[in-house]
Design an enzyme around this catalytic site. Sequence first.
Site, PDB file in Angstrom:
ATOM      1  N   HIS A 400       0.855  -1.188   0.000  1.00  0.00           N
ATOM      2  CA  HIS A 400       0.000   0.000   0.000  1.00  0.00           C
ATOM      3  C   HIS A 400       0.889   1.236   0.000  1.00  0.00           C
ATOM      4  CE1 HIS A 400      -3.123   2.873   1.180  1.00  0.00           C
ATOM      5  NE2 HIS A 400      -3.953   1.992   0.653  1.00  0.00           N
ATOM      6  N   GLU A 453      -7.872  -5.216  -0.156  1.00  0.00           N
ATOM      7  CA  GLU A 453      -8.456  -5.995  -1.233  1.00  0.00           C
ATOM      8  C   GLU A 453      -8.357  -7.503  -1.025  1.00  0.00           C
ATOM      9  OE1 GLU A 453      -8.587  -4.212  -4.860  1.00  0.00           O
ATOM     10  OE2 GLU A 453      -9.217  -2.537  -3.628  1.00  0.00           O
TER      11      GLU A 453
HETATM   12  C1  COA Z   1      -0.697  -0.725  -3.923  1.00  0.00           C
HETATM   13  C2  COA Z   1       0.596  -0.437  -4.701  1.00  0.00           C
HETATM   14  C3  COA Z   1       0.224   0.048  -6.094  1.00  0.00           C
HETATM   15  C4  COA Z   1       1.399   0.649  -3.970  1.00  0.00           C
HETATM   16  O1  COA Z   1       2.456   0.940  -4.793  1.00  0.00           O
HETATM   17  P1  COA Z   1       3.645   1.973  -4.513  1.00  0.00           P
HETATM   18  O2  COA Z   1       3.472   2.668  -3.219  1.00  0.00           O
HETATM   19  O3  COA Z   1       3.772   2.815  -5.732  1.00  0.00           O
HETATM   20  O4  COA Z   1       4.863   1.003  -4.343  1.00  0.00           O
HETATM   21  P2  COA Z   1       5.960   0.759  -5.447  1.00  0.00           P
HETATM   22  O5  COA Z   1       5.321   0.418  -6.748  1.00  0.00           O
HETATM   23  O6  COA Z   1       6.885   1.928  -5.395  1.00  0.00           O
HETATM   24  O7  COA Z   1       6.670  -0.531  -4.882  1.00  0.00           O
HETATM   25  C5  COA Z   1       7.751  -0.521  -3.970  1.00  0.00           C
HETATM   26  C6  COA Z   1       8.475  -1.852  -4.046  1.00  0.00           C
HETATM   27  O8  COA Z   1       7.647  -2.862  -3.462  1.00  0.00           O
HETATM   28  C7  COA Z   1       7.332  -3.851  -4.439  1.00  0.00           C
HETATM   29  N1  COA Z   1       5.918  -4.190  -4.291  1.00  0.00           N
HETATM   30  C8  COA Z   1       4.895  -3.347  -3.974  1.00  0.00           C
HETATM   31  N2  COA Z   1       3.745  -4.040  -3.899  1.00  0.00           N
HETATM   32  C9  COA Z   1       4.061  -5.332  -4.181  1.00  0.00           C
HETATM   33  C10 COA Z   1       3.278  -6.510  -4.269  1.00  0.00           C
HETATM   34  N3  COA Z   1       1.968  -6.494  -4.052  1.00  0.00           N
HETATM   35  N4  COA Z   1       3.895  -7.648  -4.599  1.00  0.00           N
HETATM   36  C11 COA Z   1       5.223  -7.674  -4.828  1.00  0.00           C
HETATM   37  N5  COA Z   1       6.012  -6.592  -4.752  1.00  0.00           N
HETATM   38  C12 COA Z   1       5.434  -5.430  -4.433  1.00  0.00           C
HETATM   39  C13 COA Z   1       7.590  -3.220  -5.788  1.00  0.00           C
HETATM   40  O9  COA Z   1       7.893  -4.186  -6.757  1.00  0.00           O
HETATM   41  C14 COA Z   1       8.756  -2.331  -5.472  1.00  0.00           C
HETATM   42  O10 COA Z   1       9.908  -3.139  -5.412  1.00  0.00           O
HETATM   43  P3  COA Z   1      11.311  -2.612  -5.975  1.00  0.00           P
HETATM   44  O11 COA Z   1      11.746  -1.598  -4.961  1.00  0.00           O
HETATM   45  O12 COA Z   1      12.150  -3.844  -5.998  1.00  0.00           O
HETATM   46  O13 COA Z   1      11.062  -2.022  -7.331  1.00  0.00           O
HETATM   47  C15 COA Z   1       1.430  -1.720  -4.807  1.00  0.00           C
HETATM   48  O14 COA Z   1       1.768  -2.169  -3.514  1.00  0.00           O
HETATM   49  C16 COA Z   1       0.772  -2.818  -5.610  1.00  0.00           C
HETATM   50  O15 COA Z   1       0.906  -2.841  -6.834  1.00  0.00           O
HETATM   51  N6  COA Z   1       0.047  -3.780  -4.936  1.00  0.00           N
HETATM   52  C17 COA Z   1      -0.665  -4.809  -5.633  1.00  0.00           C
HETATM   53  C18 COA Z   1      -1.987  -4.302  -6.168  1.00  0.00           C
HETATM   54  C19 COA Z   1      -3.015  -4.084  -5.084  1.00  0.00           C
HETATM   55  O16 COA Z   1      -3.152  -4.867  -4.158  1.00  0.00           O
HETATM   56  N7  COA Z   1      -3.758  -2.977  -5.237  1.00  0.00           N
HETATM   57  C20 COA Z   1      -4.788  -2.599  -4.308  1.00  0.00           C
HETATM   58  C21 COA Z   1      -4.387  -1.417  -3.510  1.00  0.00           C
HETATM   59  S1  COA Z   1      -5.513  -1.049  -2.211  1.00  0.00           S
END
Ligand code: COA
Length: 515
Positions: A400, A453
């Site tokens: 998140h 979720e």
């Molecule tokens: C929610 C979300 C978009 C937040 O993203 P964010 O704050 O932009 O985080 P980032 O995309 O910068 O990710 C940071 C790191 O954690 C990793 N990461 C984040 N969520 C992850 C997940 N669900 N599974 C695996 N790795 C994850 C990324 O790959 C990244 O790794 P890196 O540093 O090696 O590149 C992200 O956690 C995600 O894509 N989750 C899955 C989708 C989901 O559950 N969405 C519903 C949200 S309520």
Amino acid sequence: MTDGSSAPTVAELMSAPVVTGTPDETLAEAAARMREKRVGSVVVVQDDKPVGILTERDMIRIAAAGADTSRARVSEWMTPNPDSVAPGVPAAEAFASLSEHGYRHIPVVDGTQLVGLVSMRDLMRIAQVQPVERPAAEVPKGLEGVVVADTTIGDVRGLEGFYHYRQYNAIELAEKRTLEDVWYLLFEGELPSLRQRDEFIDDVKPWRTIPIEVKELLPQVAALGGPDAPPLDMLRTTYSMMAVDLDYRPWLDGSRAELRAQAIQTCAVVPTLLTALYRLKHGLEPIDPHPDLPYAANYLYMMQGEVPKPEYARAVEQYLISTIDHGFNASTFTARVITSTGADLGSAVVGAIGALSGPLHGGAPSRALAMLDAIGTEDKAEPWLRDAVERGDRLMGFGHRVYKTDDPRSTMLRGIAERLGGPKVDLAKAIERKAIEVLAEMKPGRQLYTNVEFYAGVVMDTCGVPREMFTPTFASSRVIGWTSHVLEQSADNRLIRPSAHYAGPPPPQPVPDVA
Ligand SMILES: CC(C)(COP(=O)(O)OP(=O)(O)OC[C@H]1O[C@@H](n2cnc3c(N)ncnc32)[C@H](O)[C@@H]1OP(=O)(O)O)[C@@H](O)C(=O)NCCC(=O)NCCS
């Protein structure tokens, strides 16, 4: 301008004299002065020296914590030793050095003497109009941690795993109140009495019906796209039609009463539109709202065609309450940006639906459930999850932007899933444990935990909500949050218009003739 240059200084922007308080006075006294003088902060002074600052944001924090403001002292809640700025400092420089801390009000101190107060808003205005070589404020990609507005609707405290609507813990509201109560809280700023609740329900009821001109068009929309056309896309289309049909116009040209009525109508009709579209897509007749059922039970009734079991209606209601609002998430921000242009409420909601449809925002619960199905049994969890993370896939339902600990919504939904029982709960819990272990090991330091979720899918599945309706169900509650933000943004509006850092080839380059 003090030194003959064109750069304005803090002294030219600050307000003086400053509204001050003392460390020993009560919070209620300080808050009363803020209200009376119509300021957003008091500088706490002892022996003529600033020793702290207490802001409106602190007052919200205090209200959320349930502190007794008639007894608690300012010294217990103020930010001590606030950073200050000298009057002669150029505004842009003060802005650049202070914006990184996220302060909004900064005491202006000459030597040790408090001489004024300057707000970040004042500084920002000046900093932005200056012809600067680089953007006035470099902000992190994705605007992470950037404060872009004041709101009294609610907030999220990611490190604590806490979020609130107005001054109440949102999870406690979901445990103790109805959806209609929380809707009222967001629109009116206070929880309703029993009489107000009944009046509100009566007010809302007629708005649940789809206008006839739009209803007639629904079968055509439901026939568009393939059999798996996303219901949220159909909602976006039909809701937009309704906004045209009902003559929603730019709020800048209308009255507040009109805008509020449109907001109520929008929230009331979205569940009816969604369920009608879903049924039409599956060759079923839409079902009109049930006159005697409250919001959540009526939603399931219109979708499934029968009055739901009370425990399912309550579980879905709790999910809906917990997802009404959540700080400046992407769809809420979208709604506020569109509103800030003066556009109609329909445009703001259509834009917000679009933002919510993305898998990184609202599109994950069915994917989280698909992951459970793909894993199948507990013993397959670890290799499956490792492979996925190794490939660079994201585990749906984890991570998140704001929460760096347990998402309180996921904790509540896990409890609801356990209460309801069902075949998927044990598997989900086992996969959750493994996923957190795998993420901690393979993505160390990223603080990835279960988000809303993951269990939302399990709960809705148990309550008979089909997967294609998971994200739409999320939309049906979040629309209450969006429209609350539309009402708030329009009440104190300024066009939201940030800047970008141009990173292409240096301009101007000669435009080549057509070869
Ligand atoms: C929610 C979300 C978009 C937040 O993203 P964010 O704050 O932009 O985080 P980032 O995309 O910068 O990710 C940071 C790191 O954690 C990793 N990461 C984040 N969520 C992850 C997940 N669900 N599974 C695996 N790795 C994850 C990324 O790959 C990244 O790794 P890196 O540093 O090696 O590149 C992200 O956690 C995600 O894509 N989750 C899955 C989708 C989901 O559950 N969405 C519903 C949200 S309520």
